[in-house]
Motif scaffolding. Structure first.
Motif, PDB file in Angstrom:
ATOM      1  N   VAL A 727       0.603  -0.904   0.029  1.00 53.89           N
ATOM      2  CA  VAL A 727      -0.117  -0.325   0.707  1.00 53.89           C
ATOM      3  C   VAL A 727       0.782   1.617   0.280  1.00 53.89           C
ATOM      4  O   VAL A 727       0.697   2.307  -0.529  1.00 53.89           O
ATOM      5  N   VAL A 728       2.113   1.344   0.957  1.00 53.94           N
ATOM      6  CA  VAL A 728       2.730   2.449   0.925  1.00 53.94           C
ATOM      7  C   VAL A 728       3.763   3.019  -0.643  1.00 53.94           C
ATOM      8  O   VAL A 728       3.510   3.275  -1.197  1.00 53.94           O
ATOM      9  N   ASN A 729       4.073   1.542  -0.881  1.00 57.14           N
ATOM     10  CA  ASN A 729       4.683   1.336  -2.228  1.00 57.14           C
ATOM     11  C   ASN A 729       3.732   2.096  -3.656  1.00 57.14           C
ATOM     12  O   ASN A 729       3.894   2.576  -4.680  1.00 57.14           O
ATOM     13  N   VAL A 730       2.705   1.559  -3.349  1.00 56.45           N
ATOM     14  CA  VAL A 730       1.131   2.311  -4.836  1.00 56.45           C
ATOM     15  C   VAL A 730       1.427   3.787  -3.927  1.00 56.45           C
ATOM     16  O   VAL A 730       1.390   4.126  -5.484  1.00 56.45           O
ATOM     17  N   ALA A 731       1.656   4.310  -3.078  1.00 54.44           N
ATOM     18  CA  ALA A 731       0.897   5.738  -3.061  1.00 54.44           C
ATOM     19  C   ALA A 731       2.572   6.999  -3.822  1.00 54.44           C
ATOM     20  O   ALA A 731       2.521   7.320  -4.262  1.00 54.44           O
ATOM     21  N   LEU A 732       3.480   5.781  -2.984  1.00 51.78           N
ATOM     22  CA  LEU A 732       4.807   6.837  -3.867  1.00 51.78           C
ATOM     23  C   LEU A 732       5.315   6.454  -5.083  1.00 51.78           C
ATOM     24  O   LEU A 732       5.580   7.443  -5.752  1.00 51.78           O
ATOM     25  N   ALA A 793       8.860   9.770   3.915  1.00 46.39           N
ATOM     26  CA  ALA A 793      10.042   9.359   5.212  1.00 46.39           C
ATOM     27  C   ALA A 793       9.615  10.178   6.452  1.00 46.39           C
ATOM     28  O   ALA A 793       8.934   9.688   7.872  1.00 46.39           O
ATOM     29  N   ALA A 794       9.620  11.712   6.789  1.00 50.49           N
ATOM     30  CA  ALA A 794       8.842  12.462   7.460  1.00 50.49           C
ATOM     31  C   ALA A 794       7.746  12.441   7.723  1.00 50.49           C
ATOM     32  O   ALA A 794       7.005  12.423   9.028  1.00 50.49           O
ATOM     33  N   GLY A 795       7.274  12.400   7.028  1.00 50.91           N
ATOM     34  CA  GLY A 795       5.070  12.722   6.983  1.00 50.91           C
ATOM     35  C   GLY A 795       4.170  11.553   7.355  1.00 50.91           C
ATOM     36  O   GLY A 795       3.121  11.667   7.447  1.00 50.91           O
ATOM     37  N   GLY A 796       4.675   9.885   6.287  1.00 49.48           N
ATOM     38  CA  GLY A 796       3.519   8.852   6.377  1.00 49.48           C
ATOM     39  C   GLY A 796       3.062   9.546   5.293  1.00 49.48           C
ATOM     40  O   GLY A 796       3.424  10.360   4.080  1.00 49.48           O
ATOM     41  N   ILE A 797       1.437   8.789   5.192  1.00 46.45           N
ATOM     42  CA  ILE A 797       0.723   8.837   4.665  1.00 46.45           C
ATOM     43  C   ILE A 797      -0.923   9.507   5.308  1.00 46.45           C
ATOM     44  O   ILE A 797      -0.675   8.780   6.264  1.00 46.45           O
ATOM     45  N   ASP A 798      -1.848   9.605   4.538  1.00 43.21           N
ATOM     46  CA  ASP A 798      -2.803  10.339   5.356  1.00 43.21           C
ATOM     47  C   ASP A 798      -3.857   8.851   4.788  1.00 43.21           C
ATOM     48  O   ASP A 798      -3.764   8.564   4.104  1.00 43.21           O
ATOM     49  N   ASP A 858       4.415   2.896   8.678  1.00 41.36           N
ATOM     50  CA  ASP A 858       5.197   2.141   7.586  1.00 41.36           C
ATOM     51  C   ASP A 858       6.145   3.292   6.853  1.00 41.36           C
ATOM     52  O   ASP A 858       7.717   2.576   6.947  1.00 41.36           O
ATOM     53  N   ALA A 859       5.802   3.769   6.271  1.00 36.31           N
ATOM     54  CA  ALA A 859       6.347   4.741   5.276  1.00 36.31           C
ATOM     55  C   ALA A 859       7.090   6.223   6.160  1.00 36.31           C
ATOM     56  O   ALA A 859       8.212   5.681   5.657  1.00 36.31           O
ATOM     57  N   ARG A 860       6.568   6.125   7.797  1.00 44.48           N
ATOM     58  CA  ARG A 860       8.056   6.327   8.088  1.00 44.48           C
ATOM     59  C   ARG A 860       8.765   6.022   8.364  1.00 44.48           C
ATOM     60  O   ARG A 860      10.186   6.589   8.881  1.00 44.48           O
TER      61      ARG A 860
END
Length: 910
Positions: A727-732, A793-798, A858-860
């Motif tokens: 999920v994080v990778n799809v967002a990135l 890495a600093a703020g993550g995803i909403d 996880d993103a952070r």
């Protein structure tokens, strides 16, 4: 003569049991066609097998419809169609779609532009609303700023696909050489830089008003929906579109060259290439099916005549490709031969024409005709099975034949073709042709509301879990049945691969994989390939860093004899000296040509930096020129028992099969496959950290683009953690609206596409972020890449971003398993990644349970900070260095195309 140890492994199999009866033919499609009062043609094709839908629209406008001085306009407009309207501004078209698990794309040809979107069936109202909205309102919402961004993206696409890709420049020459200046096909679809720069906002709006009218389009809706509910929806949304005049299509008399036309293109390639091209009848005209079959006889696989003559016998070619490019105003029949290093293209041409002349004199053999007809049947079934391809084919048939459901009519053209007709097709290819050589230079009234409609009720879907049994040889078999498809596909995954090969023999594993297909059980390479193709089947093999993957697929009606040949390739390969010499030479040619392709060089350099060349994870599976040159047939025979050991092997099967019959057949065929020698040691533990903060530069003087790739190692994870990471990778960087692509492509126009991904094999994962950017913005693009990675890495995803990425990832799983071959691929992927047998079901459950807070955490905490990445640049050193200094980035380390450091004095002198 086989080595003694290998001879014991490759024991003869007992006679197989009788073949199972042929499955019933696929049912005829449910296709309903109607026309709205404004002229829009609509095709509804329901299919309730999976909870997915496709909306596919063809506009009868392509590069042939462009005005002089405005080449590339149809393709430019394809990009502009995603730039937003008043109702759906900015990138909301893609964000809205991906938030519901959907996605979209488009393509342009000489004859048409098609836009297609797909997603869960519940999302259908939204997909239709979005398409109707931009159809109606895009012209009014167009601005110069939007035009400028996509103009840059399209120019980057030209650089990436034509100017910075081996042999790409030839595609810019072929239209001009084959068609006169007055012909609509005289220029390439991508257009010229000058014409793209000259495009004005008024031009764009005029193009939309002229060509994007209801009577010039066909809308196909395919998948899981109720036609009684969807037809009124379509009538309301698309009936709101105003009736406007339909533009007259361009016409052109058939073109025939009365003599040979010659062109030469110099390109940054290692291997010379010959292209011979002839004019041919228009798409679906009499004789085109025979030309398709002729192309297969000439160049489809090792048993084809040109590959057998040029690649296998004479060894003057590395590869052959023959195709019919079907078009409305006249098609092109094309023979493409890539020579071996230093090959004499005049000899290549002479031998090619001699093969063609023999076919023109005698026609194909009965066996050849059976083979290519079986392949045509497989292709037809695979196209019907895949929902996106099916929807697009319905549009294609409507465009060319006037009826949407013409699958049976189309296949009948191939089935009824005779050998004499194929012979006559060959005779039609005369002296009037293009000779192009690419040489190394090296160097109803309704309304569209402003509010998105509600989704339909979501349909629950659980991926199939395999039936599992174990053969007496120890091989675990995982089977997922797909009744009614008429197809099957399987992968045998054997532990070992390049990891089982000594470093000094790197490249041996892929050579062995090729040799498994180069004749078996006494059949020569052409005879074996012909036996496979005659069944409508395909057998392939590849080596990865840790596995050997042998794949087989074909018609369920011919499962038995296909598995017989599969077992022959696995257990009884000929390993003949002549075959080894040929495959070793081809392997060396591929390795020596590798520096020409930045997309191959960058990941190899990154792997060397992260893992070191002493580790199998840090060197190319295909090896280096210095190691491939040392390979011998004795090496292959000595290591084959280790690379073909049944211990830990897993066979995955998907398709229209009877499990009991399959088990009996496999038991009979593989009973003699036994371990020999010591088992492989366990793979090394995963690397989870590596020296970061380095920039490595591979110099390509004069390159119009820089390939940027940033990488970091990571450990594999369980299904729950894997789903969060996905999920994080799809967002990135895993979707069109991901952060990287929206920044580097949509905001700045630096690249044709930017993405990120995790590559996993066994317990080792590697994170990648990558983009190919125009050379002059390398430094600026790196700054933006750093900005996006550090922000994540600093703020993550909403929560909204996490939800959108979650839906995209969930529906991607549905897309991946919609075909028999795709399902088998995903089952095999689970084995390669060391995941459980029911990984698909666990993955679906885990994706559905991803919590936005955990995804953000996880993103952070994940591997996204820029300062810990190894960054590889493949591009023009002199142009890149001052940009790095200006951006405040550290000076790069010069490395060669294999990742080995280059001394500073040598690097400066390059």
């Amino acid at each position: 003569m086989l080595a003694p140890a290998l001879a014991l492994v490759l024991a003869a199999s007992p006679p197989p049991p009788a073949a199972s009866p042929r499955p019933a033919a696929p049912a005829r499609l449910d296709v309903r066609t109607f026309t709205l009062p404004n002229g829009l043609t609509v095709v509804l094709a329901p299919d309730h097998r999976l909870p997915q839908v496709v909306v596919d629209t063809w506009f009868q406008v392509g590069s042939k419809d462009e005005a002089p001085g405005r080449t590339g306009f149809a393709h430019l407009f394809e990009h502009l169609m995603f730039m937003g309207t008043k109702r759906v501004p900015g990138n909301a078209f893609d964000v809205t779609m991906e938030s519901g698990g959907g996605a979209n794309n488009a393509s342009t040809s000489e004859d048409r532009t098609n836009y297609y979107s797909w997603g869960p069936s519940a999302l259908l109202p939204t997909l239709l609303w979005l398409d109707a909205d931009r159809f109606q309102a895009l012209g009014d919402a167009m601005t110069k700023e939007k035009l400028d961004v996509q103009r840059g993206v399209v120019r980057n696409e030209r650089r990436q696909s034509y100017e910075n890709t081996p042999y790409g420049r030839a595609e810019l020459v072929i239209p001009e050489a084959l068609f006169p200046e007055s012909h609509p096909y005289h220029h390439p679809v991508i257009g010229s830089h000058q014409d793209l720069e000259a495009a004005t906002l008024e031009d764009v709006k005029g193009f939309f008003a002229t060509h994007y009218v209801p009577g010039n389009a066909t809308l196909v809706v395919a998948g899981d929906f109720d036609p009684a509910a969807v037809r009124p929806m379509v009538e309301k949304l698309f009936g709101a579109l105003a009736t406007r005049p339909v533009p007259a299509p361009p016409v052109a008399a058939p073109v025939h060259l009365d003599r040979e036309v010659r062109r030469i293109v110099m390109d940054e390639v290692e291997l010379p290439r010959l292209v011979l091209a002839w004019h041919a009848p228009a798409a679906y005209a009499p004789g085109t099916a025979e030309l398709d079959l002729l192309a297969a006889v000439l160049g489809d696989g090792p048993s084809s005549r040109l590959e057998r003559r040029l690649v296998l016998d004479l060894r003057i070619a590395e590869s052959v490709n023959v195709s019919l490019d079907a078009r409305a105003l006249g098609s092109v029949f094309r023979v493409e031969v890539t020579g071996t290093p230093g090959a004499d293209l005049e000899r290549v041409k002479r031998e090619t024409l001699a093969v063609l002349a023999d076919l023109a004199a005698k026609g194909p053999t009965d066996a050849e005709l059976r083979r290519v007809k079986a392949e045509a049947e497989v292709h037809a079934l695979e196209t019907r099975e895949h929902l996106q391809r099916r929807a697009d084919k319905l549009n294609e048939y409507r465009f060319f034949l006037g009826e949407a459901d013409a699958f049976d009519r189309d296949l009948a053209r191939y089935i009824r073709a005779t050998g004499a007709a194929v012979r006559d097709a060959a005779r039609g290819l005369g002296e009037g042709r293009l000779d192009l050589r690419i040489l190394p230079s090296r160097g109803v009234a309704g309304e569209i509301t402003d509010t998105r409609p509600q989704d339909l009720p979501a349909r629950a879907w659980v991926p199939p879990a395999p039936e599992i049994f174990r053969l007496s040889s120890g091989v675990e078999v995982r089977v997922v049945r797909e009744p009614g498809t008429g197809l099957f596909a399987a992968h045998l995954i054997v532990p070992g691969g390049a990891r089982a090969v000594p470093a000094e023999k790197a490249g041996l594993a892929p050579v062995l994989a090729k040799l498994l297909l180069s004749g078996a059980a006494g059949r020569s390479a052409p005879e074996f390939a012909d036996a496979v193709r005659t069944l409508g089947a395909d057998i392939d093999a590849r080596a990865t860093r840790s596995f050997l993957d042998v794949e087989v697929k074909g018609l369920s009606a011919k499962l038995g004899p296909t598995l017989d040949l599969f077992a022959d390739a696995l257990l009884r390969p000929n390993l003949a000296p002549a075959d080894f010499d040929r495959e070793a030479a081809l392997a060396l040619a591929r390795v020596e040509a590798r520096p020409d392709e930045p997309r191959l060089v960058a990941p190899l350099v990154a792997a060397a930096a992260l893992y070191g060349q002493d580790d199998p994870r840090g060197r190319p599976v295909d090896g280096y020129a210095r190691t491939v040159k040392t390979l011998t047939l004795a090496d292959v025979k000595a290591l084959a028992p280790r690379l073909l050991d049944p211990r830990g092997a897993v066979l995955v099967v998907a398709g229209d099969v009877d499990v009991a019959a399959l088990r009996a057949r496999l038991e009979a065929l593989l009973a003699g496959w036994r371990p020999r020698g010591d088992a492989l040691p366990p793979p090394p533990p995963p690397v989870t950290s590596a020296p970061g903060g380095r920039i490595l530069l591979v110099d390509r003087p004069g390159a119009p683009q820089t390939m940027i790739l940033a990488a970091r190692p990571a450990a594999s994870s369980d299904e729950a953690a894997r789903a969060v990471r996905e999920v994080v990778n799809v967002a990135l960087g895993g979707s069109f609206t991901s952060r990287l692509n929206q920044n580097l492509r949509e905001k700045h126009g630096y690249t044709y596409g930017a993405r990120s991904a995790y590559a996993t094999e066994g317990r080792q994962s590697t994170f990648y972020a990558m983009a190919a950017v125009q050379t002059e913005v390398t430094g600026a693009a790196l700054v933006e890449l750093r900005r996006e990675l550090d922000a994540l890495a600093a703020g993550g995803i909403d929560a909204a971003e996490a939800r959108k990425a979650q839906e995209t990832a969930r529906h991607q799983l549905v897309l991946d398993v919609q075909t028999t071959a795709g399902l088998a691929d995903r089952l095999a992927e689970a084995v390669l990644e060391g995941r459980p047998a029911d990984a698909l079901r666990e993955e679906a459950t885990a994706l559905g349970a991803v919590d936005a807070a955990r995804a953000s955490a996880d993103a952070r905490s994940g591997p996204y900070r820029f300062d810990g990445l190894a960054v590889v640049l493949v591009g023009d050193r002199k142009a890149i260095l001052p940009q790095l200094a200006k951006a405040g980035l550290p000076p790069p380390i010069a490395v060669d195309a294999d990742g080995a450091p280059i001394p500073a004095d040598r690097a400066a002198a390059r």
